[in-house]
Design a protein around this motif. Structure first.
Motif, PDB file in Angstrom:
ATOM      1  N   LYS A 134       0.821  -1.225   0.000  1.00 24.11           N
ATOM      2  CA  LYS A 134       0.000   0.000   0.000  1.00 24.11           C
ATOM      3  C   LYS A 134       0.850   1.268   0.000  1.00 24.11           C
ATOM      4  O   LYS A 134       0.631   2.169  -0.802  1.00 24.11           O
ATOM      5  N   THR A 135       1.792   1.337   0.939  1.00 31.02           N
ATOM      6  CA  THR A 135       2.566   2.568   1.080  1.00 31.02           C
ATOM      7  C   THR A 135       3.375   2.858  -0.169  1.00 31.02           C
ATOM      8  O   THR A 135       3.378   3.987  -0.675  1.00 31.02           O
ATOM      9  N   THR A 136       4.068   1.852  -0.684  1.00 31.61           N
ATOM     10  CA  THR A 136       4.864   2.052  -1.897  1.00 31.61           C
ATOM     11  C   THR A 136       3.995   2.497  -3.056  1.00 31.61           C
ATOM     12  O   THR A 136       4.348   3.431  -3.797  1.00 31.61           O
ATOM     13  N   THR A 137       2.840   1.864  -3.230  1.00 31.96           N
ATOM     14  CA  THR A 137       1.962   2.213  -4.349  1.00 31.96           C
ATOM     15  C   THR A 137       1.438   3.633  -4.221  1.00 31.96           C
ATOM     16  O   THR A 137       1.392   4.386  -5.207  1.00 31.96           O
ATOM     17  N   VAL A 138       1.042   4.030  -3.022  1.00 31.43           N
ATOM     18  CA  VAL A 138       0.548   5.394  -2.818  1.00 31.43           C
ATOM     19  C   VAL A 138       1.654   6.411  -3.083  1.00 31.43           C
ATOM     20  O   VAL A 138       1.417   7.469  -3.691  1.00 31.43           O
ATOM     21  N   GLN A 139       2.873   6.115  -2.655  1.00 32.01           N
ATOM     22  CA  GLN A 139       3.975   7.038  -2.908  1.00 32.01           C
ATOM     23  C   GLN A 139       4.306   7.115  -4.393  1.00 32.01           C
ATOM     24  O   GLN A 139       4.599   8.198  -4.917  1.00 32.01           O
ATOM     25  N   MET A 140       4.271   5.982  -5.076  1.00 32.00           N
ATOM     26  CA  MET A 140       4.451   5.992  -6.533  1.00 32.00           C
ATOM     27  C   MET A 140       3.365   6.831  -7.197  1.00 32.00           C
ATOM     28  O   MET A 140       3.636   7.641  -8.094  1.00 32.00           O
ATOM     29  N   LEU A 141       2.124   6.633  -6.764  1.00 30.46           N
ATOM     30  CA  LEU A 141       1.002   7.364  -7.328  1.00 30.46           C
ATOM     31  C   LEU A 141       1.172   8.865  -7.131  1.00 30.46           C
ATOM     32  O   LEU A 141       0.974   9.653  -8.065  1.00 30.46           O
ATOM     33  N   ALA A 142       1.542   9.271  -5.920  1.00 32.73           N
ATOM     34  CA  ALA A 142       1.743  10.690  -5.662  1.00 32.73           C
ATOM     35  C   ALA A 142       2.853  11.255  -6.535  1.00 32.73           C
ATOM     36  O   ALA A 142       2.750  12.385  -7.055  1.00 32.73           O
ATOM     37  N   SER A 143       3.918  10.489  -6.733  1.00 36.05           N
ATOM     38  CA  SER A 143       5.021  10.934  -7.583  1.00 36.05           C
ATOM     39  C   SER A 143       4.565  11.117  -9.032  1.00 36.05           C
ATOM     40  O   SER A 143       4.947  12.087  -9.712  1.00 36.05           O
ATOM     41  N   ILE A 144       3.738  10.205  -9.510  1.00 34.91           N
ATOM     42  CA  ILE A 144       3.198  10.312 -10.879  1.00 34.91           C
ATOM     43  C   ILE A 144       2.294  11.533 -11.002  1.00 34.91           C
ATOM     44  O   ILE A 144       2.368  12.299 -11.976  1.00 34.91           O
ATOM     45  N   LEU A 145       1.423  11.732 -10.024  1.00 29.13           N
ATOM     46  CA  LEU A 145       0.515  12.880 -10.064  1.00 29.13           C
ATOM     47  C   LEU A 145       1.294  14.191 -10.032  1.00 29.13           C
ATOM     48  O   LEU A 145       0.957  15.151 -10.738  1.00 29.13           O
ATOM     49  N   GLU A 146       2.352  14.238  -9.214  1.00 29.45           N
ATOM     50  CA  GLU A 146       3.196  15.439  -9.167  1.00 29.45           C
ATOM     51  C   GLU A 146       3.883  15.673 -10.501  1.00 29.45           C
ATOM     52  O   GLU A 146       4.013  16.823 -10.950  1.00 29.45           O
ATOM     53  N   ALA A 147       4.327  14.592 -11.144  1.00 29.41           N
ATOM     54  CA  ALA A 147       4.979  14.716 -12.450  1.00 29.41           C
ATOM     55  C   ALA A 147       4.022  15.272 -13.499  1.00 29.41           C
ATOM     56  O   ALA A 147       4.454  15.869 -14.489  1.00 29.41           O
TER      57      ALA A 147
END
Length: 479
Positions: A134-147
């Protein structure tokens, strides 16, 4: 401007990282707040003093949270309970609430209902749950959204508090939200833009009572989804939860797979992450999103996490280039399949976060040959399936912790040829010895992998301390 909570008598169950913010927010909205907490240690007393200075009533050590014995019952006049996520549904307080017709919310439910309060923008939620990742996926998702240039934050169990995110001064475009089964149990009205259940394996059954109840609480994340219910093609139980969900008209089921994706799926083709869900004519076309090498680390379960994050981002309309850029920019947290060092041709990897068998299975699948360091508190788990699946990859095993015998017995049944070192100790000094024993068993080209498949509290404060001890012991090898 008066809120719906003005003058309302609200009981907050539990202090800690969710209870204190909830009490502060409710008090600020004009509620009469009473906090109940079983513990009365120094930390609880400090938090209580902080809240009492604001005018919040705090009751420490009154037995309300107890699983057995008499309970103090509902504080007089209680019209609503807001509970910390870890409190079991069987607590006497909740029995009393049910009998009195008093609703029980979690902090996630409170945050959901406060979206848009005070004229703030009600940012949509992209929600992530599952047994592991969960944590890794949410952090990946946030990084993509920021990009993609979006104002976002990783919230929920990590990062910014959900209550802070929905009531603070920052107005977000979209939120990447990590949700546990506990939080989902207490969030009846949550309706995400899109959501994913990454995987399902037996965990927290002492809290939920059964695997069926655990899965049902995980499945709540799909209720009312607007655009996409993302599921794991390799885990049929996640697709079953999608089929059972009551979603908005037009919401789609979108799968992710480590294989070649079919229509309405994201997957992997010749070293590329590709999208056949959010493209025109998905029966004929596919969109390249990123290379497998853009995922850090490119272990199979982490590639699956990346595909899930990409699916949620694409459901929100994020362009393909942002998926690539976001994954390249992402750095995983410590103790999650983290390469520590190479010593004499042997790689040492810290996956102390693998606190259950499902997480350890994914970690063990990423390497071979392996000298496996495992053990700790089993939390009722069994290890036969894990060991049987990993047996061919194992060069050796070093066992530590209170329940190491369970793993030793599984190794004897399913991998009798694998050398096992059983360290009969549960003090923190066992870790340097475990690393030295692993070095003795390992050969150049091997990986010494800390993937305990158990909780850490028999020996360490938390999994972070366990991972730190492993990393320090590895550095001493190379000194």
């Amino acid at each position: 401007m008066p809120s719906e909570f003005s003058g309302k008598h609200v009981t907050v169950a539990g202090l800690g990282v969710s209870g204190v913010p909830a009490a502060k927010v409710l008090h600020g909205l004009g509620a009469h707040v009473t906090v109940v907490n079983d513990g009365a240690d120094e930390r609880a007393r400090t938090q209580a003093a902080e809240l009492e200075a604001l005018g919040v009533t705090v009751r420490l050590g009154d037995g309300t949270a107890s699983d057995s014995g008499s309970a103090a019952g509902l504080p007089e006049g209680t019209e609503l309970i807001v509970t910390a996520p870890g409190w079991k549904p069987t607590k006497p307080l909740f029995t009393a609430a049910e009998q009195a017709g008093v609703p029980v919310w979690g902090d996630v439910e409170l945050a959901w209902r406060l979206r848009g309060h005070g004229g703030r923008k009600a940012a949509p939620w992209l929600a992530v749950t599952g047994t592991n990742g969960k944590t890794t996926t949410v952090q990946m998702l946030a990084s993509i959204l920021e990009a993609a240039g979006l104002r976002t934050a990783a919230v929920g169990n990590i990062g910014v508090s959900l209550l802070d995110a929905v009531t603070g001064d920052t107005e977000y475009d979209v939120l990447a939200v990590e949700l546990s089964s506990y939080q989902l149990h207490w969030a009846p009205s949550l309706r995400a833009h899109s959501a994913v259940v990454l995987n399902l394996a037996a965990d927290h059954l002492d809290w939920h009572g059964s695997m069926e109840a655990y899965a049902a609480d995980k499945g709540r994340v799909y209720e009312g989804n607007q655009v996409a219910c993302v599921y794991n093609v390799a885990d049929r139980a996640t697709e079953d939860l999608v089929r059972a969900a009551d979603v908005e008209e037009g919401c789609r089921a979108v799968g992710f797979t480590l294989g070649t994706p079919g229509p309405s799926q994201l997957g992997v083709v010749e070293g590329l992450l590709v999208d056949r869900a959010f493209v025109e004519d998905r029966h004929k076309n596919a969109q390249e999103l990123a290379e497998v090498s853009d995922v850090n680390p490119p272990a199979p379960h982490n590639i699956a996490n990346a595909l899930a994050a990409a699916a949620l981002a694409r459901a929100y309309g994020v362009p393909a280039a942002a998926v690539r850029d976001g994954l390249r920019a992402f750095t995983p947290d410590a103790h999650r399949i983290a390469h520590v060092a190479d010593v004499d041709g042997v790689a040492y990897v810290d996956d102390s976060k693998a606190t259950n068998t499902h997480a350890a299975e994914a970690s063990l699948a990423a390497y071979e040959p392996i000298v496996w360091i495992a053990g700790g508190l089993a939390k009722g788990a069994t290890f036969d399936g894990l060991v049987a699946g990993a047996a061919k990859r194992l060069r050796g095993a070093v066992l530590i912790g209170a329940d190491r015998a369970l793993i030793r017995e599984a190794l004897a049944r399913h991998a009798p040829e694998v050398p096992v070192v059983d360290l009969d100790r549960t003090d923190t000094g066992a870790m340097p010895q475990a690393v030295r024993e692993a070095r003795r068993l390992a050969e150049p080209g091997d990986t010494v992998l800390l993937a305990p498949a158990c909780a850490s509290m028999d020996m360490f404060t938390n999994y972070n301390k366990r991972g730190d001890a492993f990393a320090e012991a590895v550095r001493e090898l190379g000194a």
